[in-house]
Design a protein around this motif. Structure first.
Motif, short mmCIF file in Angstrom:
data_model
loop_
_atom_site.label_atom_id
_atom_site.label_comp_id
_atom_site.label_asym_id
_atom_site.label_seq_id
_atom_site.Cartn_x
_atom_site.Cartn_y
_atom_site.Cartn_z
N ASP A 41 0.80 -1.23 0.00
CA ASP A 41 0.00 0.00 0.00
C ASP A 41 0.83 1.28 0.00
N TYR A 42 1.90 1.29 0.80
CA TYR A 42 2.63 2.56 0.95
C TYR A 42 3.39 2.94 -0.31
N VAL A 43 3.50 2.03 -1.26
CA VAL A 43 4.13 2.37 -2.54
C VAL A 43 3.20 2.00 -3.70
N ASN A 44 1.90 2.11 -3.44
CA ASN A 44 0.94 1.73 -4.50
C ASN A 44 0.95 2.71 -5.68
N ASN A 57 9.12 -4.67 2.09
CA ASN A 57 10.17 -3.67 2.29
C ASN A 57 11.31 -3.77 1.28
N ASN A 81 13.90 -1.02 2.68
CA ASN A 81 13.75 -0.47 4.01
C ASN A 81 14.18 -1.50 5.04
N PRO A 85 8.33 1.81 7.13
CA PRO A 85 8.37 3.26 7.25
C PRO A 85 7.45 3.77 8.35
N PRO A 87 4.50 6.26 10.05
CA PRO A 87 3.17 6.55 9.49
C PRO A 87 3.20 7.79 8.61
N PRO A 88 2.25 7.88 7.66
CA PRO A 88 2.19 9.02 6.73
C PRO A 88 2.03 10.37 7.43
N GLU A 184 12.45 5.75 12.19
CA GLU A 184 11.53 4.61 12.22
C GLU A 184 11.05 4.34 13.65
N LEU A 222 7.50 9.58 1.39
CA LEU A 222 7.72 8.85 2.65
C LEU A 222 8.49 7.55 2.40
N ALA A 223 8.13 6.84 1.36
CA ALA A 223 8.75 5.54 1.09
C ALA A 223 10.25 5.66 0.82
#
Lengths: 395, 395
Positions: A41-44, A57, A81, A85, A87-88, A184, A222-223
């Motif tokens: 999700d965090y790099v969708n 990661n 990573n 990471p 949180p946004p 982190e 963020l990523a």
């Protein structure tokens, strides 16, 4: 390593589904499974077609996704990573992020908003994981089986670290390391030193290090370490501390595991220790990105990327016969500076048959890629030209 | 134009919802509405936060979305299509795309796959719509009311057009124009000449033109002209023909409307005609990207971009008092060549108050931005420094 080594073969040879499951647990990545994994999700927002998802990661850029336009887009750039990471919320108000400085004459915390008023520079660097090329080692290595795609060439904007240090009165004397700490969140109940992303680099890195808030013209995602990342041009990825929350000048290297025993060049079978070479300056390297399997007889375009690591790349040669004979391959496009890579293209006439294509770069100080890798336990720093070659069929 | 001109004001002054609706029909874009428009499907991969959606075929990059890292990402790059793009099927098999050559010794169609074996170069260019800055003209102009964001700086890879022409025996003599045709589908029942995107540029453009298949390291997106686009570095956007399907050396400029009467510099109220200057080489230009509204008293970072257009930019100055006094603003980062823009950053100490920030660039041949624009019917080529300034409050 044989001329026909395929990094996927190792997994295939493991055979059973049970074996596949166990390699997954170990962090190894059967590419046949990885190819079907969705983007986390965090790099969708990344381009799935360009990436191999090893794990949530660890995402690798496909070898032939690297083009000749020098920059690697944020959407194609690899991810590695050491911890998930933060949180946004930390990029909701970017300018409010703070980084604490220690080991300077006037130590204090400084906000990103204030950093942006101290100075701005833009630098192109090759961002590369220490383990890029790990898949090519003969011995079993733990860690992600990167082939060539734990690397990209990107543009960063930020403030020179030296400018910030000067604004704080300069660093105190006799502190030969710059030790930076990532933001982190550490899981509770475990020794923080075993997990924290805290890296020390030698003071000489102050010449080129920056605190970066922008990547390829966009606010640093963020990523990739946004809102603020320490970027040490010419150094392996792990030294480019994400979400950096502290920069300290220190007498010793940190005793965090990632520094003390991790990211060390050591003999196979031996444990990591502070007296072994640390993964700091990168070495000279190149690889071919196209073609990877086959091409039509006639005029064939061979392309790839070459970089010097800590020193500017000077030239690159290509061999069509596995290293018996070599010819110069011209770079294309502008140089983006000493820490960037340069795409190269060689167009040759080829008759039908099998060819082993390899490339070999040299930097401006005369360092050339060796034929073989320096064998080491964790599979770091592989720049041997032989293993990075590709076998193609001209049809 | 007043010091406090706000391109949004024109729409606001129009007042009623009826007026807003009618300006939409005319192609004007009330930004208050535009801000809420979703990205069209064919560019749903772009970054909505960075873009103003004027219409399905016109998307503008927000002024402060342009950073200091030189390149404009594909996700932030503006869109200006004269016609809707062809269906995605044309990028399903990119190498199968063909472009027909005429006016050369050995005319023929050539596939993209073959073009890739002729030669490769990489060039950075400012891609800018002729109408960028149209919103700043005093007279009512038809067409999208671009402020500064119909421009970006990107990296292209492709084959030099000259290389292809040479491979076809060279161009025939006495053909002073290069006339290229786009692959858009033309609606039936209308005169094709009134719609076709076919542009002629002078033969001198052969020195730098390329046929490009890659943008910022990725396969050229359909929305930006993929699989193949003619790129003429230093020329306005319209000359960079998308989905290019024919390149011809011609005795005359095409009589397509977009060339014959469109994209001409002409007095206000006058129709377009072939004897008026065509929108070919770009002029020298700069603008400030941050801050746009206000900043805290103390050290303030002023940043922007500057480019020479057809000639390399030499320097840029910034004024804090609307053009009464000027100071040099340093460029940051590497030069990506004569056709690229250069980010600049000036950090100054400012007390509370109102300031009018303006910037003024010069190219290597000594051409400087004029104070005022050249007034012309369609609002093309605005590079006057006064209108491009910003009024900010230091608090």
């Amino acid at each position: 390593m044989s001329d026909n080594f395929d990094p996927r073969r190792r997994q295939v040879l493991l055979g059973s589904a049970v074996a596949l499951a166990s390699t997954s647990l170990l962090g190894l990545s059967p590419l046949s499974l990885a190819a079907d994994m969705a983007l986390p999700d965090y790099v969708n927002w990344k381009t799935p077609e360009a990436l191999i998802v090893h794990s949530a990661n660890t995402l690798e850029t496909k070898r032939d996704a690297i083009g000749t336009s020098i920059v690697t887009s944020n959407e194609q750039l690899f991810i590695r990573n050491n911890l998930p990471p933060p949180p946004p919320s930390i990029v909701a108000d970017r300018d409010a992020w703070t980084v604490a400085f220690k080991g300077v004459k006037n130590p204090r915390s400084i906000s990103l908003g204030e950093l942006k008023t101290l100075g701005v520079t833009t630098v192109a660097t090759v961002l590369q994981c220490s383990g890029n090329g790990r898949a090519f080692f003969d011995h079993e290595t733990s860690g992600t089986q990167w082939a060539t795609g734990a690397a990209g060439c990107v543009l960063w904007s930020g403030v020179p670290l030296k400018t910030v240090v000067d604004a704080m009165g300069g660093s105190l004397g006799d502190l030969p390391y710059i030790t930076s700490t990532g933001g982190e969140e550490l899981p509770a109940g475990l020794d923080p030193k075993s997990l924290v992303v805290e890296r020390s680099v030698p003071l000489r890195a102050l010449d080129q290090a920056i605190l970066a808030w922008e990547l390829n013209g966009e606010p640093l995602p963020l990523a990739h370490g946004g809102p603020l990342r320490l970027v040490v041009p010419g150094y392996y990825g792990v030294n480019n501390v994400k979400y950096v929350k502290q920069v300290a000048f220190t007498a010793e290297q940190t005793d965090a595991k990632i520094q003390a025993s991790g990211y060390r060049i050591r003999p196979v079978g031996q444990g990591g220790a502070p007296d072994q070479p640390s993964m700091w300056e990168m070495n000279v390297k190149s690889w071919i990105t196209q073609p990877l399997e086959q091409a039509k007889a006639g005029r064939v375009r061979i392309q790839g990327v070459a970089f010097g690591g800590a020193k500017e790349v000077k030239n690159v040669e290509v061999s069509l016969d596995g290293g018996k004979s070599w010819q110069a391959a011209p770079f294309v496009g502008p140089s983006l500076g000493p820490y960037a890579w340069r795409p190269f293209v060689l167009i040759v006439d080829l008759k039908p048959g099998d060819y082993r294509l390899v490339s070999r770069a040299s930097d401006v100080e005369g360092n050339a890629q060796p034929e073989e890798e320096l064998v080491n336990e964790r599979g770091y720093g592989h720049n041997g030209w032989r293993d990075h070659g590709v076998s193609i069929a001209i049809v």
